[in-house]
Motif scaffolding. Structure first.
Motif, PDB file in Angstrom:
ATOM      1  N   ILE A  10    -107.152  46.981 -45.469  1.00  0.00           N
ATOM      2  CA  ILE A  10    -108.662  46.833 -45.058  1.00  0.00           C
ATOM      3  C   ILE A  10    -108.252  45.407 -43.291  1.00  0.00           C
ATOM      4  O   ILE A  10    -109.373  45.277 -43.165  1.00  0.00           O
ATOM      5  CB  ILE A  10    -109.588  46.376 -46.107  1.00  0.00           C
ATOM      6  N   ALA A  31    -115.595  42.850 -48.193  1.00  0.00           N
ATOM      7  CA  ALA A  31    -116.296  43.632 -49.268  1.00  0.00           C
ATOM      8  C   ALA A  31    -116.680  44.412 -48.557  1.00  0.00           C
ATOM      9  O   ALA A  31    -116.695  46.085 -48.788  1.00  0.00           O
ATOM     10  CB  ALA A  31    -117.289  43.455 -49.891  1.00  0.00           C
ATOM     11  N   ALA A  34    -114.179  47.739 -46.971  1.00  0.00           N
ATOM     12  CA  ALA A  34    -113.817  48.527 -48.420  1.00  0.00           C
ATOM     13  C   ALA A  34    -114.869  49.729 -49.149  1.00  0.00           C
ATOM     14  O   ALA A  34    -113.648  50.763 -49.515  1.00  0.00           O
ATOM     15  CB  ALA A  34    -113.268  47.540 -49.236  1.00  0.00           C
ATOM     16  N   ILE A  35    -115.816  49.014 -49.132  1.00  0.00           N
ATOM     17  CA  ILE A  35    -116.496  49.866 -49.506  1.00  0.00           C
ATOM     18  C   ILE A  35    -117.230  50.824 -49.137  1.00  0.00           C
ATOM     19  O   ILE A  35    -117.283  52.528 -49.588  1.00  0.00           O
ATOM     20  CB  ILE A  35    -117.963  49.777 -50.393  1.00  0.00           C
ATOM     21  N   LEU A  45    -107.445  50.571 -51.982  1.00  0.00           N
ATOM     22  CA  LEU A  45    -107.600  50.170 -51.061  1.00  0.00           C
ATOM     23  C   LEU A  45    -106.833  48.590 -51.353  1.00  0.00           C
ATOM     24  O   LEU A  45    -106.973  48.176 -52.344  1.00  0.00           O
ATOM     25  CB  LEU A  45    -109.013  49.083 -51.198  1.00  0.00           C
ATOM     26  N   LEU A  47    -105.564  44.980 -50.371  1.00  0.00           N
ATOM     27  CA  LEU A  47    -106.481  44.014 -49.827  1.00  0.00           C
ATOM     28  C   LEU A  47    -105.653  42.749 -49.910  1.00  0.00           C
ATOM     29  O   LEU A  47    -104.828  42.649 -50.564  1.00  0.00           O
ATOM     30  CB  LEU A  47    -107.614  44.032 -51.418  1.00  0.00           C
ATOM     31  N   PHE A  67    -114.730  38.901 -52.900  1.00  0.00           N
ATOM     32  CA  PHE A  67    -114.625  39.984 -52.484  1.00  0.00           C
ATOM     33  C   PHE A  67    -115.069  41.598 -53.784  1.00  0.00           C
ATOM     34  O   PHE A  67    -115.015  41.899 -54.426  1.00  0.00           O
ATOM     35  CB  PHE A  67    -114.168  40.595 -51.210  1.00  0.00           C
ATOM     36  N   LEU A  68    -114.145  41.063 -54.517  1.00  0.00           N
ATOM     37  CA  LEU A  68    -113.572  41.802 -55.737  1.00  0.00           C
ATOM     38  C   LEU A  68    -114.565  42.380 -56.616  1.00  0.00           C
ATOM     39  O   LEU A  68    -114.523  43.427 -56.474  1.00  0.00           O
ATOM     40  CB  LEU A  68    -112.205  40.920 -56.019  1.00  0.00           C
ATOM     41  N   ARG A  70    -117.560  42.477 -56.152  1.00  0.00           N
ATOM     42  CA  ARG A  70    -118.798  43.383 -55.023  1.00  0.00           C
ATOM     43  C   ARG A  70    -117.986  44.883 -54.977  1.00  0.00           C
ATOM     44  O   ARG A  70    -118.713  45.192 -54.946  1.00  0.00           O
ATOM     45  CB  ARG A  70    -118.657  42.806 -53.365  1.00  0.00           C
ATOM     46  N   ILE A  71    -116.472  44.825 -54.329  1.00  0.00           N
ATOM     47  CA  ILE A  71    -115.497  46.386 -53.798  1.00  0.00           C
ATOM     48  C   ILE A  71    -115.611  47.354 -55.616  1.00  0.00           C
ATOM     49  O   ILE A  71    -116.491  48.372 -55.626  1.00  0.00           O
ATOM     50  CB  ILE A  71    -114.436  45.860 -53.533  1.00  0.00           C
ATOM     51  N   CYS A  75    -117.919  50.918 -55.314  1.00  0.00           N
ATOM     52  CA  CYS A  75    -116.497  51.487 -55.713  1.00  0.00           C
ATOM     53  C   CYS A  75    -115.856  52.278 -56.711  1.00  0.00           C
ATOM     54  O   CYS A  75    -115.710  51.400 -57.475  1.00  0.00           O
ATOM     55  CB  CYS A  75    -115.541  52.355 -53.888  1.00  0.00           C
ATOM     56  N   ILE A  79    -107.910  49.495 -56.732  1.00  0.00           N
ATOM     57  CA  ILE A  79    -107.227  48.283 -55.790  1.00  0.00           C
ATOM     58  C   ILE A  79    -106.317  47.999 -56.733  1.00  0.00           C
ATOM     59  O   ILE A  79    -105.264  48.141 -57.332  1.00  0.00           O
ATOM     60  CB  ILE A  79    -108.050  47.222 -56.728  1.00  0.00           C
TER      61      ILE A  79
END
Length: 308
Positions: A10, A31, A34-35, A45, A47, A67-68, A70-71, A75, A79
């Motif tokens: 990303i 975030a 990534a989504i 993803l 990261l 942000f983790l 949220r990701i 989705c 990760i």
């Protein structure tokens, strides 16, 4: 139908914010992109984090924590956290987030190497942040350090203790032999997910013949116990991705590796690159692996065991 894994990187630590307005460095943008990439078809993803005040690469777990979750909520993609961070970070700084969040996957550079980014400083531009130009120009004396001791520690603490599997980043022939060394030591178990990295000044050039040689060598060293993927920096991204797919491999795209979507045209999102390679996969009569299919292929521990 044969399945192909798409990894999307990303933001990374190589490109700087002045190079593209679309490179995400704020947590909300990391975030969101990534989504969107996962919705476009990204299976994994990859990261990194950045300091939202400066855009500078960061190993601070607080920046990852922004942000983790949220990701993970937005989705089901796998990760994959970097252990490379940035070549200017200490090993301890590079590992802090992965040790805390216990991801399903981590990247792992298989050797110490020159990491020369200084040609990027030659293009005229207005610099958004004062650190960018000195960082790039100073990379003519930049070494990314990952010694055998460093690698063993990463394998032990993230693999053996926390159950992570690895994206073994191999920038040169010797990196494959280093991976074989750790297999022989019993610190790595199959299946091995090997990421052939092309186009970084200090590593392999983006040459299809070199890819063929790397595949032949990996066949010799690992037999049927590995899967390979290909990433290539800049303009070589899509031609080398095609070659990887033709040879039975998987692919990595994303703004960490390439800021463009076509000659002279900036990619406006990571998702745009995922969609581009997904179309190529479909044209070749292949299918994109879902995250759950990749979890089976790579024998991952599962998203429920990630501390996010």
């Amino acid at each position: 139908m044969e399945r192909r894994i798409i990894t999307c990187a990303i933001t990374g630590s190589i490109h700087t914010p002045s190079m593209s307005p679309y490179l995400p460095y704020r947590p909300e943008d990391i975030a969101a992109q990534a989504i969107e990439a996962a919705e476009a078809g990204a299976t994994i993803l990859h990261l990194h984090a950045r300091d939202p005040r400066t855009g500078r690469p960061s190993g601070d777990p607080e920046h990852y924590a922004a942000f983790l979750p949220r990701i993970a909520a937005g989705c089901d993609a796998v990760i994959n956290l970097t252990t490379g961070g940035s070549a200017v970070m200490t090993l301890e700084e590079r590992l802090r987030a992965a040790l805390q969040f216990c991801p399903e996957m981590c990247s792992l550079n298989m050797g110490t190497m020159n990491f020369a980014l200084y040609p990027m400083a030659e293009k005229p531009r207005e610099w958004l942040f004062e650190w960018e130009e000195p960082f790039l120009r100073g990379s003519d004396d930049l070494v990314f350090k990952n010694t055998p001791r460093d690698i063993a520690g990463i394998l032990e603490h993230l693999g053996c203790e926390r159950g992570a599997r690895f994206e073994f980043e191999c920038y040169d022939i010797g990196h494959l032999y280093m991976l074989r060394h750790f297999v022989d030591r019993g610190l790595v178990a199959p299946p091995y997910f090997i990421q052939f990295v092309f186009g970084v000044l200090g590593g392999m050039g983006a040459d299809p013949d070199t890819l063929d040689h790397m595949i032949a060598l990996a066949d010799k060293l690992f037999g049927n116990d590995y899967l390979f993927s290909v990433l290539a920096a800049g303009r070589h991204q899509i031609p080398m991705a095609r070659r990887a797919l033709e040879r039975g491999g998987h692919v990595r795209v994303g703004l960490e590796d390439n800021l463009m979507i076509a000659k002279g045209e900036l990619a406006q999102s990571n998702a745009a690159q995922v969609e581009q390679v997904r179309r190529i996969i479909a044209e070749m009569g292949l299918a994109v692996a879902t995250p759950d299919e990749a979890r089976v292929m790579l024998e991952l521990k599962g998203a429920d065991k990630v501390a996010v």
